[in-house]
Design a protein around this motif. Structure first.
Motif, mmCIF file in Angstrom:
data_model
loop_
_atom_site.group_PDB
_atom_site.id
_atom_site.type_symbol
_atom_site.label_atom_id
_atom_site.label_comp_id
_atom_site.label_asym_id
_atom_site.label_seq_id
_atom_site.Cartn_x
_atom_site.Cartn_y
_atom_site.Cartn_z
ATOM 1 N N GLU B 158 -12.316 -6.112 2.657
ATOM 2 C CA GLU B 158 -13.036 -7.328 2.272
ATOM 3 C C GLU B 158 -12.458 -8.558 2.979
ATOM 4 N N VAL B 168 -19.542 -11.778 2.281
ATOM 5 C CA VAL B 168 -19.350 -10.411 1.784
ATOM 6 C C VAL B 168 -18.516 -10.357 0.503
ATOM 7 N N ARG B 190 -22.144 -2.669 0.818
ATOM 8 C CA ARG B 190 -20.782 -2.461 0.306
ATOM 9 C C ARG B 190 -20.705 -1.009 -0.158
ATOM 10 N N ASP B 197 -13.039 0.910 -1.524
ATOM 11 C CA ASP B 197 -13.893 -0.251 -1.349
ATOM 12 C C ASP B 197 -14.103 -0.418 0.151
ATOM 13 N N PHE B 199 -17.239 -1.453 3.536
ATOM 14 C CA PHE B 199 -18.565 -1.871 3.989
ATOM 15 C C PHE B 199 -19.058 -0.957 5.103
#
Lengths: 119, 376
Positions: B158, B168, B190, B197, B199
């Motif tokens: 992130e 984002v 995402r 986590d 993208f």
């Protein structure tokens, strides 16, 4: 030190032959995550599958390079398989063989010949 | 064999020391100098960048101009509720065949007046033909050939991406957005295939190299190859199409009931009316005779794909086989998934995998093997 076409190295220590895999083999295999070794006392013939090595990529058999009796195995690489990558030519050795006739080692490649072999 | 294709980042991979291998018709990076194990651990500790441009990107545009018509049309090919999928959201789906088998798994994003699909590389030609054969009356099917696809995964993903597109940080797991950037408009979801986590970023090919370089230039981001991608997704309990699911496995056998929402099940608002519905709904109601399960070998020997599974240490016929198996660098032990007879599918039970002629015990275990860290 001698080398086989199976990318094993052999080093004579007193009257036994220490066997391991080469730097080149260790690099090609990638990170080693599992090693299975024979029991000390096992009698082996050349090309017998005596040990198994698994990397993150695949399983490979380690063949006996020569006839003999396994007199000692390296339990350290069973407990810590990454030793085979960190020091394949030293602390990452596999097993020691007692052989009848040390002169049979003369047939294997020396270091210069092995370097040519792997290009 | 047809000539292997290259993604627009081929030279970038080679210049970063990648070992390139054939994969789904492409020459793809299997690992970089860091090696599979360290790449895996790096992705979990910081962030990893994956080139997944070999995957298919497809737009499904309804001829009516009403996005709901595309969702309705696509529902005829998947056992998944898409009418309820809100704009700016993505959902996992499966193309099924008339036997209830799985033709491919895919992601479907609602982008307002159309849907955006991401499909597997090896299946994309067949998927597009399938879409055209069944949906051409109501939809335009457009394969995107001028965009690369990158995946940025891991706890530092992130922060790394936010330096390029600050927006984002507002996104949650399975959100999709089109965001403007110095690298053109980025189609961002995402999501990912690692349990982390992260993208997935679709970028025009002309800007892909600059974007990849800008991401890798940031300290925490390292390039990750297909080798670590496989161990990451297996720790996350995610299926690899062609290994863990295929035309011979149904979604119920594949333990993918969670992907089939109530609206498409027996008694739902839009029950059935997808290929193989008869078989799949019957299995949903009364169970299948085998099931995909997680396996944790008790010893240290990995049980790889193809390993035969048995109920007992001696005797008997195989009860199933392993479909994926590897060493899990983060869980520091071997892990597998595979199909077993339903009698042996209960979690906590011990079964045996035959490795080099020996039956070794493995525990039937819940997946993911490592908890996911999605930003919900």
């Amino acid at each position: 030190m001698k080398f086989t076409e199976e990318h094993e190295w052999l080093r004579v220590e007193d009257d036994v032959v220490v066997v391991g895999i080469t730097d080149h083999a260790s690099e090609q295999l990638g990170d080693v995550v599992f090693v299975e070794l024979p029991e000390a006392g096992t009698t082996v013939s050349k090309d017998d599958e005596v040990a198994v090595i698994e990397s993150v990529k695949a399983a490979s058999d380690i063949l006996a390079p020569i006839d003999g009796e396994v007199v000692e195995v390296n339990d350290a690489i069973v407990a810590t398989p990454s030793l085979v990558n960190e020091d394949p030519m030293g602390d990452g050795w596999f097993f020691k063989l007692k052989v009848e006739d040390l002169s049979t080692l003369d047939d294997f490649m020396d270091e210069a010949e092995y370097k040519d072999f792997i290009g | 064999m047809a000539e292997l294709k290259r993604t627009c980042l081929y030279d970038f991979h080679v210049s970063h020391g990648a070992k390139m291998v054939p994969f789904a018709g492409y020459e793809m990076p299997v690992q970089y100098p860091m090696g599979v194990l360290k790449e895996h651990l790096h992705c979990r500790a910081e962030a990893g960048l994956f080139d997944v441009s070999h995957m298919g990107q497809v737009l499904l545009r309804p001829k009516s101009g009403d996005g709901a018509d595309a969702a309705k049309a696509l529902e005829s090919l998947v056992p998944v509720a898409l009418m309820e999928l809100k704009e700016g959201r993505q959902r996992y789906a499966l193309f099924t065949n008339d036997d209830g088998g799985i033709l491919d798994d895919l992601m479907v994003a609602n982008r307002g007046d159309h849907l955006f699909l991401v499909v597997n590389a090896a299946c994309k030609a067949d998927d597009i033909a399938h879409l055209k054969a069944h949906l051409s009356d109501t939809c335009e099917i457009e394969e995107i050939n001028d965009r690369a696809l990158l995946a940025l995964q891991g706890p530092a993903a992130e922060e790394a991406l936010a330096t390029i597109v600050p927006g984002v940080t507002e996104m949650s797991f399975m959100d999709v957005e089109v965001l403007e950037s110095d690298y053109g408009d980025l189609w961002i979801s995402r999501s990912g295939y690692t349990g982390e986590d992260g993208f997935e970023i679709s970028v025009v090919e002309a800007e892909a190299l600059a974007l990849a370089a800008a991401l890798v230039d940031q300290g925490p981001v390292e390039l990750i190859g297909l080798g670590a991608r496989d161990s990451l997704r297996l720790e996350a309990g995610l299926c690899l199409y062609g290994n863990d699911i295929d035309t011979t496995t149904t979604p119920v056998e594949g333990a993918l009931e969670w992907a089939m929402q109530k609206a498409r099940r027996t008694g739902g608002a839009r029950e059935g009316s997808f290929p193989g519905a008869g078989i799949i709904l019957k299995q949903l109601d009364s169970g299948a005779s085998r099931r995909r399960v997680g396996l944790l070998p008790e010893g240290r020997a990995p049980m790889r794909a193809g390993t035969e599974l048995y109920a007992a240490e001696t005797g008997g016929e195989p009860i199933g086989h392993v479909t994926s198996g590897a060493y899990g660098p983060s869980i520091e032990r071997p892990m597998s998934m595979g199909y077993v007879a339903i009698e042996n599918a209960e979690e906590g039970g011990t079964i045996y995998g035959e490795v080099r002629g020996k039956r070794l015990p493995a525990i039937v275990a819940p997946m993911p093997f490592r908890p996911a860290t999605y930003k919900r």
